[in-house]
Design an enzyme around this catalytic site. Sequence first.
Site, short mmCIF file in Angstrom:
data_model
loop_
_atom_site.label_atom_id
_atom_site.label_comp_id
_atom_site.label_asym_id
_atom_site.label_seq_id
_atom_site.Cartn_x
_atom_site.Cartn_y
_atom_site.Cartn_z
N GLY A 145 -3.06 -15.14 9.73
CA GLY A 145 -4.04 -16.18 10.02
C GLY A 145 -5.40 -15.60 9.70
CD GLU A 146 -10.15 -15.11 8.74
OE1 GLU A 146 -9.63 -15.56 7.71
OE2 GLU A 146 -10.74 -14.01 8.77
CB SER A 147 -7.83 -10.54 11.76
OG SER A 147 -8.89 -10.25 10.87
CB CYS A 206 -1.05 -10.92 7.10
SG CYS A 206 -2.23 -11.07 5.76
NE ARG A 238 -10.80 -9.30 7.97
CZ ARG A 238 -11.75 -10.18 8.27
NH1 ARG A 238 -12.92 -9.76 8.68
NH2 ARG A 238 -11.53 -11.46 8.13
CB ILE A 283 -1.64 -14.94 1.88
CG1 ILE A 283 -0.29 -15.45 1.37
CG2 ILE A 283 -2.69 -16.06 1.87
CD1 ILE A 283 0.38 -16.47 2.28
NE ARG A 284 -7.42 -15.85 3.25
CZ ARG A 284 -7.82 -15.71 4.51
NH1 ARG A 284 -8.89 -15.00 4.80
NH2 ARG A 284 -7.16 -16.31 5.47
CG HIS A 300 2.31 -13.58 5.13
ND1 HIS A 300 1.92 -14.05 6.37
CD2 HIS A 300 1.16 -13.32 4.47
CE1 HIS A 300 0.60 -14.08 6.43
NE2 HIS A 300 0.13 -13.64 5.30
CD GLU A 343 5.10 -14.46 8.08
OE1 GLU A 343 5.46 -13.29 7.85
OE2 GLU A 343 3.91 -14.83 8.00
#
Length: 191
Positions: free
Chosen positions: A47-49, A79, A106, A136-137, A172, A174
């Site tokens: 997500g967004e840490s 991530c 990051r 992803i990023r 990821h 998952e």
Amino acid sequence: MKPIGVLSLQGGYDPHLKMLARLGVEAYKVSTLSEFDNISGLIIPGGESTTIGKLLVQHNLLEPLRERIRSGLCVFGTCAGLILLAHQAEGSVQPLFDVLDVDVKRNAYGRQSSSFEAIVKLVGENLPPQMAGIFIRAPQIIRIGSEVKVLASYEDFPVAVQQGRIMAASFHPELTQDTALHEAFVKLAQS
Ligand code: GLN
């Protein structure tokens, strides 16, 4: 066995729940302190840490969860989850658990538009030789402490690691059909 909890403050918790369901493992979303008493392991999703970190602070979860992880709660971060577990995120001031002796950079694998899938090499015992990884990023692991074991690598950098009851991946797992890391985590949580 107690179920696995998937932190659901923000980000991609659903694919983790689906992956665990495929493995026949009971799992549910967790976002309040009392829910952490009834789980054998916790997944911190991507997500967004910075957002997840802020929400952990706002909900007074950062300190108590850090304590639980330090006292042996089994945890798997993917991530953004890896970033939150790390000791330091290079050049970024943000709330972190600081329970895993790695430093990360990051977004080192490019922006959202340059997300990619690659085969990562697995090196842990009881793991297949490779699996698919979706980046992803993704953060890059730029330092690992002496207590940290590499579980997977990609282009000479570690991309999944383990330190005691803490596992983390920069990609990821998952989002693929490859269950190897989730199986390893469930086994660790049960032990
Ligand atoms: N770049 C994101 C961060 O810094 C992580 C991306 C992800 O979880 N897919 O939090």
